[in-house]
Design a protein around this motif. Structure first.
Motif, mmCIF file in Angstrom:
data_model
loop_
_atom_site.group_PDB
_atom_site.id
_atom_site.type_symbol
_atom_site.label_atom_id
_atom_site.label_comp_id
_atom_site.label_asym_id
_atom_site.label_seq_id
_atom_site.Cartn_x
_atom_site.Cartn_y
_atom_site.Cartn_z
ATOM 1 N N THR A 148 0.849 -1.177 0.000
ATOM 2 C CA THR A 148 0.000 0.000 0.000
ATOM 3 C C THR A 148 0.885 1.227 0.000
ATOM 4 O OG1 THR A 148 -1.362 -1.250 1.504
ATOM 5 C CG2 THR A 148 -1.971 1.036 1.127
ATOM 6 N N PRO A 149 0.739 2.120 -0.967
ATOM 7 C CA PRO A 149 1.535 3.337 -0.877
ATOM 8 C C PRO A 149 1.018 4.201 0.271
ATOM 9 C CG PRO A 149 0.022 3.415 -2.748
ATOM 10 C CD PRO A 149 -0.183 2.093 -2.080
ATOM 11 N N VAL A 150 1.932 4.768 1.018
ATOM 12 C CA VAL A 150 1.530 5.677 2.088
ATOM 13 C C VAL A 150 2.317 6.965 1.931
ATOM 14 C CG1 VAL A 150 0.844 3.971 3.796
ATOM 15 C CG2 VAL A 150 3.224 4.638 3.636
ATOM 16 N N SER A 160 -8.412 8.990 12.708
ATOM 17 C CA SER A 160 -8.816 7.947 11.766
ATOM 18 C C SER A 160 -8.118 8.113 10.414
ATOM 19 C CB SER A 160 -10.333 7.959 11.569
ATOM 20 O OG SER A 160 -10.700 9.029 10.722
ATOM 21 N N PRO A 166 -4.956 8.176 7.737
ATOM 22 C CA PRO A 166 -3.834 7.246 7.697
ATOM 23 C C PRO A 166 -2.513 7.882 8.114
ATOM 24 C CG PRO A 166 -4.524 7.820 5.472
ATOM 25 C CD PRO A 166 -5.487 8.464 6.400
ATOM 26 N N ARG A 201 -1.313 2.297 7.977
ATOM 27 C CA ARG A 201 -1.267 1.857 6.583
ATOM 28 C C ARG A 201 -2.587 1.259 6.118
ATOM 29 N NH1 ARG A 201 4.133 -0.324 7.636
ATOM 30 N NH2 ARG A 201 2.960 -2.046 8.483
ATOM 31 N N ARG A 223 -5.369 2.222 6.845
ATOM 32 C CA ARG A 223 -6.400 3.246 6.700
ATOM 33 C C ARG A 223 -6.240 4.106 5.451
ATOM 34 N NH1 ARG A 223 -5.278 4.063 12.511
ATOM 35 N NH2 ARG A 223 -4.322 6.043 11.971
ATOM 36 N N THR A 224 -5.230 3.796 4.595
ATOM 37 C CA THR A 224 -5.095 4.622 3.386
ATOM 38 C C THR A 224 -6.253 4.390 2.429
ATOM 39 O OG1 THR A 224 -3.686 2.927 2.428
ATOM 40 C CG2 THR A 224 -2.586 4.818 3.412
ATOM 41 N N ARG A 225 -6.973 3.284 2.575
ATOM 42 C CA ARG A 225 -8.093 3.021 1.666
ATOM 43 C C ARG A 225 -9.429 3.269 2.347
ATOM 44 N NH1 ARG A 225 -5.802 -2.629 -0.571
ATOM 45 N NH2 ARG A 225 -5.321 -2.829 1.624
#
Lengths: 261, 328
Positions: free
Chosen positions: A9-11, A102, A104, B88, B90-92
């Motif tokens: 997952t890109p962050v 909440s 990211p 991580r 929670r990025t979606r």
């Protein structure tokens, strides 16, 4: 700015997140000009009314510089404890806080941004104080001493920022205010921020040397004037920093917001 | 409904971990209060699920667990297979702030920049504001917005990060009809693009307008988890009030009854799935009655029916416990 994670997952990177939070907090702080002004005026006024009129202090370069150091450190301690103690407690009561949690991003960027934002405004607050000292007293420093002093005052404020956070994440805003006051004034007095510690009786001096305020003040005086601090100043300052950091982290973890419905 | 579930499922294959949101055996206490009691709920990618329940039922607590703000006491919560407490995961995820929770001194555009900045590929702020009709307000401080404008911004903020799941907590409570319709359209549009939606409401109407699947929560437990139609049949009761000398509480089709507060005992309040049938029966059977009133039952009234009687002592929001108890 992205890192690879197990889930690919890109962050957004921590540096960019911290910068984002810093900009946001800075804007929020400046939008309430009274808070900024109060923070800038109080130390300068204290200097003007309590130090400038005492000519024997004001006209002695070493003593005047020491007085500036004490008041500066008090201003920074007070700003740290109030900004973090009260500010965090107030923020926690806003419904925007759980929302931000909440998003990211972990607690890191927000906490670091808070510390940097606090430092920026603490330094703003010192500008008028330094101006008053420069114009009306014999306090004097070289350029490198001023730089060392600025660095030292920021380092010295770290334990107070952490203590403020521990209070802010543990208490409601109403409770945080008196607690901060009860912590700040005795510590400031015992640490020699109002009266120079040379005037203390030996028993008070012994207690004083164990406080983070005294350690920070003496190290600041050392940076500004070259007069050496007592030997245990660094260990005392570090010890309190570690303790307050543990308290702050514990308080943050325990805090899961106040409302649940 | 503009969305076609089959098309969505095709266009967006499920992730390897399957469920978008997976809640298993979750219990969460706050002191002595059990906010959630052994709750399980799976939401698949592309679903639009309504969490329905009265205030204080545990809906928001459930959402706060899914968004990683809280940890369950027992049980597990997963977002696309990851722990929602890990940033991580929670990025979606997209979440709405509460309407009252926007930082009042910041401008609309600044708040959108701030929230969007947390995501790797955010919707550019001008585009987002345009989509929600907020362009003219970009330089206005959020404290100066009207309730409807704040709601619009709140929903825009939940979508800024191009999330694959959004949690909407009471998205349109307190809005007028046109504002509400516009937001519902935005939510449907997001869902039509393949997004997963978990929304809470204590208004049947809102859940009815958006959700395909409805999960009824009350007192911290799942009372029903079914298609919208099936749940509607269970909770869409009619309330019939009339004055009759005979006790009609055991009449066919009456699921529940109670005397009307402050009225003579002959005044009765009956709940029934089909008021037409009930009234026709009463007329045909020549039952004496007068002062007939009929309206839809509120969700709270309907829930009093769904809640298992063996649970805790009665505390239906709209009636006093003693009267409830007496009738049952």
């Amino acid at each position: 700015m992205t890192t690879t994670t197990p889930a690919a997952t890109p962050v957004v990177g921590p540096v960019r997140l911290t910068w984002l939070h810093l900009r946001f907090q800075f804007l929020e702080t400046v939008r309430i000009p009274m808070a900024v002004l109060g923070n800038m005026l109080f130390p300068a006024l204290a200097m003007f009314f309590f130090v400038v009129p005492q000519r024997e202090v004001a006209e002695n370069p070493a003593w005047a510089t020491m007085a500036v150091a004490g008041l500066s450190f008090f201003a920074v301690c007070s700003a740290s404890l109030f900004t973090y103690g009260l500010g965090v407690a107030e923020d926690r009561q806003l419904p925007f806080d759980p929302f931000v949690r909440s998003l990211p991003a972990g607690p890191g960027p927000r906490m670091v941004a808070r510390i940097v934002n606090g430092a920026v405004f603490a330094l703003f607050g010192l500008v008028p104080l330094v101006l008053v000292a420069w114009l009306f007293t014999s306090a004097s420093v070289t350029g490198s001493q001023l730089l060392a002093g600025t660095g030292m005052i920021l380092l010295g404020s770290v334990p107070f920022v952490l203590l403020g956070m521990a209070v802010g994440y543990s208490l409601t805003a109403k409770a945080a205010l008196p607690v901060v006051q009860v912590i700040l004034f005795p510590l400031a007095f015992a640490g020699g921020l109002f009266l120079p510690p040379m005037m203390f009786p030996p028993w008070l001096d012994a207690i004083s040397q164990a406080t983070p305020t005294r350690a920070g003040r003496d190290l600041l005086v050392q940076a500004l004037t070259g007069e050496p601090a007592y030997g245990l100043a660094w260990p005392v300052l570090l010890g309190w920093t570690v303790l307050f950091a543990a308290l702050a982290v514990g308080a943050y973890r325990r805090d899961e917001g106040r409302r649940f419905r | 409904m503009s969305a076609e579930p089959t098309a969505e499922t095709l266009s967006r294959p499920p992730t390897t971990s399957g469920e978008a949101v997976a809640v298993h055996g979750v219990t969460r206490r706050f002191g002595d209060v059990v906010a959630l009691d052994d709750v399980s709920l799976d939401v698949g990618p592309g679903e639009i699920v309504g969490l329905l329940g009265p205030n204080g039922a545990g809906k928001s607590t459930l959402l706060s667990l899914v968004s990683g703000q809280r940890r369950p006491d027992t049980g597990t919560v997963r977002l696309f297979g990851g722990d929602p407490r890990d940033a991580r995961s929670r990025t979606r995820l997209g979440v709405t702030p509460q309407e009252t929770g926007l930082p009042p001194t910041l401008r609309v555009g600044e708040v959108a920049d701030f929230v969007g900045g947390h995501f790797p590929d955010p919707v550019p702020t001008p585009e987002l504001l345009e989509q929600f009709g907020l362009t003219d307000l970009a330089r206005k401080q959020t404290g100066a917005l009207s309730g409807g404008q704040k709601r619009r911004l709140a929903i825009a903020l939940s979508l800024v990060g191009r999330p694959r799941v959004v949690l909407l907590d009471e998205p349109t409570t307190g809005l007028d009809v046109s504002a509400r319709q516009a937001l519902w359209d935005a939510i449907r549009q997001y869902h039509a693009g393949g997004g997963t939606v978990l929304l809470t409401s204590h208004y049947l109407e809102e859940v009815q307008a958006l959700a395909r699947r409805v999960v009824v929560i009350d007192r911290g437990a799942v009372r029903a988890d079914d298609s919208l139609d099936a749940v509607l049949r269970r909770v869409a009761l009619r309330r019939v009030v009339l004055t009759a000398p005979a006790d009609l509480s055991t009449w066919a089709g009456v699921v529940r009854s109670r005397p009307v507060d402050g009225a003579p005992p002959e005044r009765q309040e009956l709940f029934t799935p089909d008021a037409d049938v009930l009234v026709r029966d009463l007329v045909v059977s020549d039952v004496e009655f007068r002062d007939l009133e009929i309206r839809g039952a509120s969700l709270e009234e309907a829930f009093a029916e769904m809640v298992a009687p063996e649970s805790t002592p009665e505390s239906t929001p709209e009636s006093s416990p003693s009267i409830e108890g007496a009738v049952r």
